[in-house]
Design a protein around this motif. Sequence first.
Motif, short mmCIF file in Angstrom:
data_model
loop_
_atom_site.label_atom_id
_atom_site.label_comp_id
_atom_site.label_asym_id
_atom_site.label_seq_id
_atom_site.Cartn_x
_atom_site.Cartn_y
_atom_site.Cartn_z
N UNK A 104 0.84 -1.20 0.00
CA UNK A 104 0.00 0.00 0.00
C UNK A 104 0.87 1.26 0.00
N UNK A 105 1.92 1.20 0.80
CA UNK A 105 2.83 2.34 0.87
C UNK A 105 3.50 2.61 -0.50
N UNK A 106 3.86 1.49 -1.19
CA UNK A 106 4.49 1.64 -2.50
C UNK A 106 3.53 2.31 -3.50
N UNK A 107 2.26 1.89 -3.38
CA UNK A 107 1.27 2.46 -4.30
C UNK A 107 1.01 3.92 -3.96
N UNK A 108 0.97 4.21 -2.69
CA UNK A 108 0.68 5.58 -2.27
C UNK A 108 1.89 6.48 -2.42
N UNK A 109 3.06 5.89 -2.26
CA UNK A 109 4.27 6.72 -2.34
C UNK A 109 5.23 6.09 -3.34
N UNK A 110 5.08 6.34 -4.62
CA UNK A 110 5.92 5.71 -5.64
C UNK A 110 7.38 6.15 -5.56
#
Length: 632
Positions: A587-593
Motif C-alpha cells: 500500500x505504501x508503494x502504491x501511495x508513495x511511488x
Amino acid sequence: MEEQLLTTYSFFAALTENSTDIYSAVYIPICKRALSLYAKEKNVGSDQDICKIISSEYGIDVPLLIIRKLIKSVAQDLSRRDKSKFDFQIIENGNNFSFSFKSFSFSYIEVSYDTEIRKSNALQQAFEIFVKEQGEDTNNIPTFSDFINKNKNKISSFLSGRVCDIIDCSEVSFMPHVRFLQYIEQNNDSLYKATKQIFIGSVIASYLESEFDLDAKLERGTSYYLDTQIVLELLDLQRAEDTTPTQELIKLILETGGNIRLMDITLDEIKTNIENAIRNYDRSHPTTTINEACVRLGKNKTWLIALNGKLENILQADYKINIDKIPESNIEQYSNTEDVEQLKDIRYRKHSAIHDVVAYLYVREKRKHDSNKRLLQKASYWFITANRKLCDFNITKKVNGNTGEIIMPDELTSLLFLQNPKKLSGKVSSIGLNELIAQTLSEEYPSRDLINEFDSAVSSLESVSADDYKILLSSISQESTVKIHKLLYSAISEPEKFKKEIHAIIENERNNKIKVDNQHKEVIHRNKELQETNESLSQQLSGISQQIKAMQETQQAASLEAKERERRNKRWHRIYVSIIVILISVILLLLFPNWIDWVKYTITGIVGLSGLWGFLNFILNVSAKIRQWINL
C-alpha cells in the motif's frame, strides 16, 4: 532396708581392710558408733538400748551377750584422755546391765560410714538400672541385699549349728542378680570390687550374729575329704559354673595349710558315676551331667573311658590328693547304724546313703583326739559336700553338742577367711561370689541327673499314660531344683500324695497346653484376618495407584497438547503479522511511488560509505530472525 544392709556390709569390710583382728577392727567400732548415736539423745542406757540401735542402724540381730561383751570392750579400749572426757561407767547387777557417760562421740567412724553409704547406693542404683534394661520390674524381684543375704544366712546357720531354710526358687528367682554379677565382673571393675567388699562384710556379719568365737584360732594341717560331686567339679565334669569356685577352693585349702584327701569308697562312687555316663553316652542328646560336660569340653566317649582308667593317678599326681582306704570293719559297722536307715528313708537313691553315712562317721572317728570337739576352728577333719540335704541331716545327728562332720564349700570358704582376713579377703570374696552364682543356678535349674532320678520315680506309676508322661517331663524340666527334691521326698514318704501331685502337674500342664493351643489358634486366625485385610488393602492401593498413574498420563498428554496448540497459535499469529506488514508495504508503494528511489539513494550512500557487507549481513540476520519467528 536393702540399701542399709548393703551399707552395713560394705562398712564392716572397710573396717577390716588394714587389720587381721576382726574383733578390734570391726566389732568395737560398730559398738562405738552405736553408743555415739545413742549419746545424741541420752547419757544413760542399757544393753538392750544398744541392741536396738545396732538392729535399726545396721539391720542385723546381735545376741544380747555379745552386746554386753562389746560395751565392755569399748570401755577397755578407751584411752585415759577419753575415759576422763566421757566418764564412761558400766553397772552390772545380776541380769541387769547398764551404762552412763557425760558424752560420747567418735566422728571418724561416721565419716567412714558415710563413704560406704555412697558406694552401696551406687551399686543398688546400678542394679536397678540393669534390671530395668533387662525388661524386669524391680518390684517383682528380690533386692540385691536379699541375694547377698542368701550366703550370710547360710553361714550364720552353719556357725551356730542350725539347719538353714532354703528359698524355693519356684516362687522367687535370683537370676537377674546372677546376670548382673556376671555383667559387672566383665564390664565394671569398680562396681565388682564394691560387690566383693559387700560380700566380705556379709561374712563378718554372720560371725557377729552367730556368736562365733573369734578368739579361737583355726588349726593348720586340717584334712578335708572330698565328696563325689566336689571331685567331679574339680575335674570339670559338672556344670561349667561349678568348676572355677571348686578349683579355687582347693587352692585356698592348700594355701592355708590344709590337706586334700579322698576315701576309697568315694573313689569307687566317682568311677561308678563315670561308668554310667560311658554306658549311656550320647553326643547329640546328653543323658547325664558328666555326658553334658564332655560335650561342652569337646571330649568324646573314648576320652572319658581313658580318664576313668587312670583316674586315681590323675587325682594323686595332678591334684595332690591322698587316697585313704577305710577298713572293711569300719564300713560294716557304720553300714548297720540307724543313721543309714534314716537317711534311706528320705532318699530316692537309697544305695548312696551307706556311702554318705560311712563318710561322716569315719570323720567323726578321726576326730576323736581333737582338743575341743565343740569348736569349728579346732576340727582336724572335715567331709566337704555340695549336698545341702546331707549337710542338714548331719546337723541333726550331732553327738553331745559336738561340731558336725560335714561342711559345704561356701561355709568352708568363710571359715578359712579367718586365717588371715587382710590377706585373704580378695580370694575369699571371688570364690564366694562364684559359689553363690553356682548355687543359684543349681537351685533354679535341675541337673540332668536329678531329672533322671525323677524320671525313675514317675516310671513306677502305672496310672501315668505315655502321653501324660511326655507332658510331665516337659513340665518338670522347667521347675526349680528345690521343688523336684520335694516331689521326690513325697514319692518316698507319701506315695499317694506323690501320685496326686504328679496328676495335678499333668492336669495343670495339659490345661496350659490347651490354653496355649487356643491362643495359638487365635493368633493364626488374627494373622489370617490381617493377611486378608492386607491383601484387600493392597488391591485397593493398587487400584488407586493405577488411577493416579492414568491421571498423571492424562495430565501429561493434556499439557503436551496445550503446549503444541500454543506453539501453533504463535506461528499463525506471526504469519498474520507478516502478511499485514507486506500488505502495508504494498500500500505504501502504491501511495508513495518515490519511496523506491529513496531506498536506492540510501543503498548507494551505504555502499559509498564502504558498508555494503555490513548492510548485507544485517539483511541476512533480519531474514533469519523472521524465519525463526515464523516457525515458532
